[in-house]
Design an enzyme around this catalytic site. Structure first.
Site, PDB file in Angstrom:
ATOM      1  N   GLU A 129       0.892  -1.015   0.023  1.00  0.00           N
ATOM      2  CA  GLU A 129      -0.078   0.079  -0.043  1.00  0.00           C
ATOM      3  C   GLU A 129       0.817   1.377  -0.005  1.00  0.00           C
ATOM      4  O   GLU A 129       0.615   2.190  -0.305  1.00  0.00           O
ATOM      5  CB  GLU A 129      -0.885  -0.027   1.362  1.00  0.00           C
ATOM      6  CG  GLU A 129      -2.566   0.412   1.017  1.00  0.00           C
ATOM      7  CD  GLU A 129      -3.100   0.112   2.110  1.00  0.00           C
ATOM      8  OE1 GLU A 129      -3.663  -0.864   2.136  1.00  0.00           O
ATOM      9  OE2 GLU A 129      -3.342   1.166   3.054  1.00  0.00           O
TER      10      GLU A 129
ATOM     11  N   HIS B 230       7.462 -27.051   1.008  1.00  0.00           N
ATOM     12  CA  HIS B 230       6.492 -27.973   0.217  1.00  0.00           C
ATOM     13  C   HIS B 230       5.469 -27.200  -0.627  1.00  0.00           C
ATOM     14  O   HIS B 230       4.494 -28.205  -0.687  1.00  0.00           O
ATOM     15  CB  HIS B 230       5.785 -28.872   1.158  1.00  0.00           C
ATOM     16  CG  HIS B 230       6.974 -29.374   2.314  1.00  0.00           C
ATOM     17  ND1 HIS B 230       7.751 -30.647   1.872  1.00  0.00           N
ATOM     18  CD2 HIS B 230       7.563 -29.041   3.329  1.00  0.00           C
ATOM     19  CE1 HIS B 230       8.704 -30.919   2.546  1.00  0.00           C
ATOM     20  NE2 HIS B 230       8.756 -30.078   3.591  1.00  0.00           N
TER      21      HIS B 230
ATOM     22  N   LYS C 246     -12.961   2.318  -1.237  1.00  0.00           N
ATOM     23  CA  LYS C 246     -13.860   2.875  -0.171  1.00  0.00           C
ATOM     24  C   LYS C 246     -15.266   3.700  -0.733  1.00  0.00           C
ATOM     25  O   LYS C 246     -16.257   3.571  -0.385  1.00  0.00           O
ATOM     26  CB  LYS C 246     -13.286   3.581   0.860  1.00  0.00           C
ATOM     27  CG  LYS C 246     -12.177   2.877   1.665  1.00  0.00           C
ATOM     28  CD  LYS C 246     -11.845   3.495   2.821  1.00  0.00           C
ATOM     29  CE  LYS C 246     -10.794   2.826   3.785  1.00  0.00           C
ATOM     30  NZ  LYS C 246     -10.319   3.602   5.026  1.00  0.00           N
TER      31      LYS C 246
HETATM   32  O1  PA5 Z   1      -3.029   1.910   5.981  1.00  0.00           O
HETATM   33  C1  PA5 Z   1      -4.145   2.395   5.748  1.00  0.00           C
HETATM   34  O2  PA5 Z   1      -4.260   3.642   5.925  1.00  0.00           O
HETATM   35  C2  PA5 Z   1      -5.409   1.633   5.428  1.00  0.00           C
HETATM   36  O3  PA5 Z   1      -5.117   0.161   5.099  1.00  0.00           O
HETATM   37  C3  PA5 Z   1      -6.317   1.669   6.618  1.00  0.00           C
HETATM   38  O4  PA5 Z   1      -5.767   0.954   7.858  1.00  0.00           O
HETATM   39  C4  PA5 Z   1      -7.591   0.796   6.290  1.00  0.00           C
HETATM   40  O5  PA5 Z   1      -8.236   1.382   5.239  1.00  0.00           O
HETATM   41  C5  PA5 Z   1      -8.792   0.903   7.533  1.00  0.00           C
HETATM   42  O6  PA5 Z   1      -9.007   2.413   7.633  1.00  0.00           O
HETATM   43  P1  PA5 Z   1      -9.649   2.974   8.927  1.00  0.00           P
HETATM   44  O7  PA5 Z   1      -8.716   2.567  10.099  1.00  0.00           O
HETATM   45  O8  PA5 Z   1      -9.588   4.193   8.694  1.00  0.00           O
HETATM   46  O9  PA5 Z   1     -10.780   2.082   9.209  1.00  0.00           O
END
Ligand code: PA5
Length: 477
Positions: free
Chosen positions: A303, A332, A446
């Site tokens: 990410e 394996h 989202k």
């Molecule tokens: O790293 C990030 O910002 C995202 O992966 C969020 O953690 C994830 O989308 C969840 O978001 P939130 O904590 O706002 O619910």
């Protein structure tokens, strides 16, 4: 430049080690990194270190080991109460709000924590619910006694559909059973201090609330209450976790490049990608306790670096696909590909020198030499021998690999690993001039979900989705 001084920590023999020899041509031959390439990247590495240092104020996750210390007593007090009164602790959250807690819990709590009796575990059963599969949610409700359950809803944005849906389900159950007033005793909120809907809900119902500080994105949030509260509930020493992170941050602040593990790792991975087509990065811990570190790392690396533009707008289409593997299980399953397959990957092994338990392999079939040779050894020896053997097989087949060694899995070493990977990711972002801290692709998904489920203000997005779905589907069956 911050000074390089870790002497105030008694790290003893608990310093993790990183061996990158097998990334180099000297070990793996033509598909490895040359010393010339390493020399060439050094000025870029120094620049990356300096620009990360200059951004320290906005990278607040890097200082959590300091900024969270004043909150420790409160976190521990809330956790102690939960440990005493609850039989179940349920975390509702997804992505960065769940993967760190899962990884740390798996690493530092008993590997069969939920199967222990509470008296032996010293803590409630812990469930980290990061998916919204209806069968999973229903199954959870089947196995917990609401009367003795505390929920911790974690969302930095305070608006993620998955987490808010889980929250709605749980709140309805709690209100129907115990009334609205009881929410404050059974529900804890961890969220931004201002943004999103959760903080307002927390205030309205008088919930215990913890703050995800500004400048701490989801995937960098394990060392704030997102991770610290669940860890404390499990009985993990959260101060030692912070100590480990601090120790690593100080190690990684030196501009002596060869002594800065996160900077070196960032440089090696970027060189592997840029010069040697390593579009895949495998993380393969040889310990079940570290299994979910590979999940946490996969999100962090994917990410943060999977971006289509540099910070100044140049199109880049960058990223390295993380692959999760577990030693020895995946020997394996995947290792055949890692030895004989294409030269498109790096492999990072994580080894544990001293396991917390020792299991001997007893004698039983001494008359069968092909089995008897195992007797007298331990599973500890076997798993480490298999790691060394796999490293060798991968190396002689010419594939870049490196190994991170933990002297032992404990709070101090886990804190180091968390900070090491976070800094490696941040430095790689700086090296490539990309913003490692945003996630526009995730936000797009989202927003599309909000539109599909009718959230106000998403009409345009819904129209876009509807027109896209009018295209002819091409089913095979
Ligand atoms: O790293 C990030 O910002 C995202 O992966 C969020 O953690 C994830 O989308 C969840 O978001 P939130 O904590 O706002 O619910």
């Amino acid at each position: 430049m911050r000074s390089y001084n870790c002497d105030h920590f008694d790290s003893g023999s608990m310093r993790i080690r990183v061996d990158y020899n097998n990334m180099l041509t000297s070990a793996v031959g033509e598909h490895g990194i040359t010393m010339e390439e390493l020399d060439e990247i050094k000025p870029r590495l120094k620049a990356a270190l300096n620009s990360a240092e200059a951004k320290r104020d906005s990278m607040r996750w890097r200082d959590l080991y300091r900024s969270e210390r004043p909150n420790i007593e409160r976190i521990k007090a809330v956790a102690a109460n939960i440990r005493q009164t609850a039989d179940n602790f349920v975390l509702l959250g997804i992505g960065g709000s769940a993967l760190g807690p899962i990884a740390v819990q798996q690493a530092l709590a008993h590997l069969r924590h939920n199967d222990l009796k509470k008296a032996a575990a010293g803590a409630p059963r812990i469930f980290i619910e990061d998916n919204i599969d209806p069968e999973r949610m229903a199954a959870l409700i089947d196995v917990i006694d609401l009367e003795k359950t505390v929920f911790n809803v974690i969302t930095k944005s305070g608006s993620t559909s998955e987490t808010m849906s889980q929250l709605l389900i749980v709140v309805r159950l709690l209100i129907d059973r115990f009334g609205e007033d009881a929410l404050k005793d059974r529900l804890i909120a961890t969220t931004d201090s201002e943004k999103g809907s959760l903080i307002g809900i927390a205030k309205k119902y008088g919930l215990t609330a913890f703050v995800v500080p500004d400048g701490v994105g989801g995937r960098f949030s394990e060392l704030c209450p997102v991770g610290l509260l669940p860890a404390a509930v499990a009985g993990i020493d959260i101060e030692k976790l912070l100590d480990g992170a601090q120790f690593m941050d100080e190690l990684c602040s030196t501009d002596e490049i060869e002594k800065n593990p996160a900077l070196m790792l960032a440089g090696l991975e970027v060189l592997a990608m840029e010069k040697h087509g390593a579009n895949i990065g495998v993380l393969m811990p040889y310990a079940d306790s570290l299994k979910y570190f590979a999940d946490w790392y996969a999100q962090l690396w994917a990410e943060s670096l999977g971006k289509k533009r540099t910070e100044n707008g140049r199109t880049l289409r960058f990223g390295q696909t993380p692959v999760k593997a577990l030693g020895v299980t995946d020997q394996h399953s995947q290792v055949q590909l890692y030895t004989d397959g294409p030269f498109d990957k790096t492999i990072t092994f994580i080894g544990v020198e001293s396991f917390r338990r020792t299991v001997g392999i007893p004698h039983a079939f001494d008359d069968i030499p092909n089995v008897a040779f195992l007797s007298g050894h331990t599973l500890n020896e076997l798993i480490n021998a298999e790691r060394v053997a796999t490293e060798h097989a991968v190396t002689v087949s010419g594939h870049m690999n490196k190994t991170i060694i933990l002297p032992e899995v404990n709070e101090f070493t886990i804190g180091q690993v968390l900070m090491l990977f976070e800094l490696q990711t941040a430095f790689a972002g700086e090296l490539l001039s990309i913003d490692a801290f945003d996630q526009p692709g995730v936000e797009e998904g989202k927003n599309a979900t909000y539109a599909l489920l009718g959230k106000p203000g998403y009409d345009e997005k819904l129209a876009e989705l509807n027109s896209a779905s009018q295209k002819d589907p091409k089913y095979i069956i």
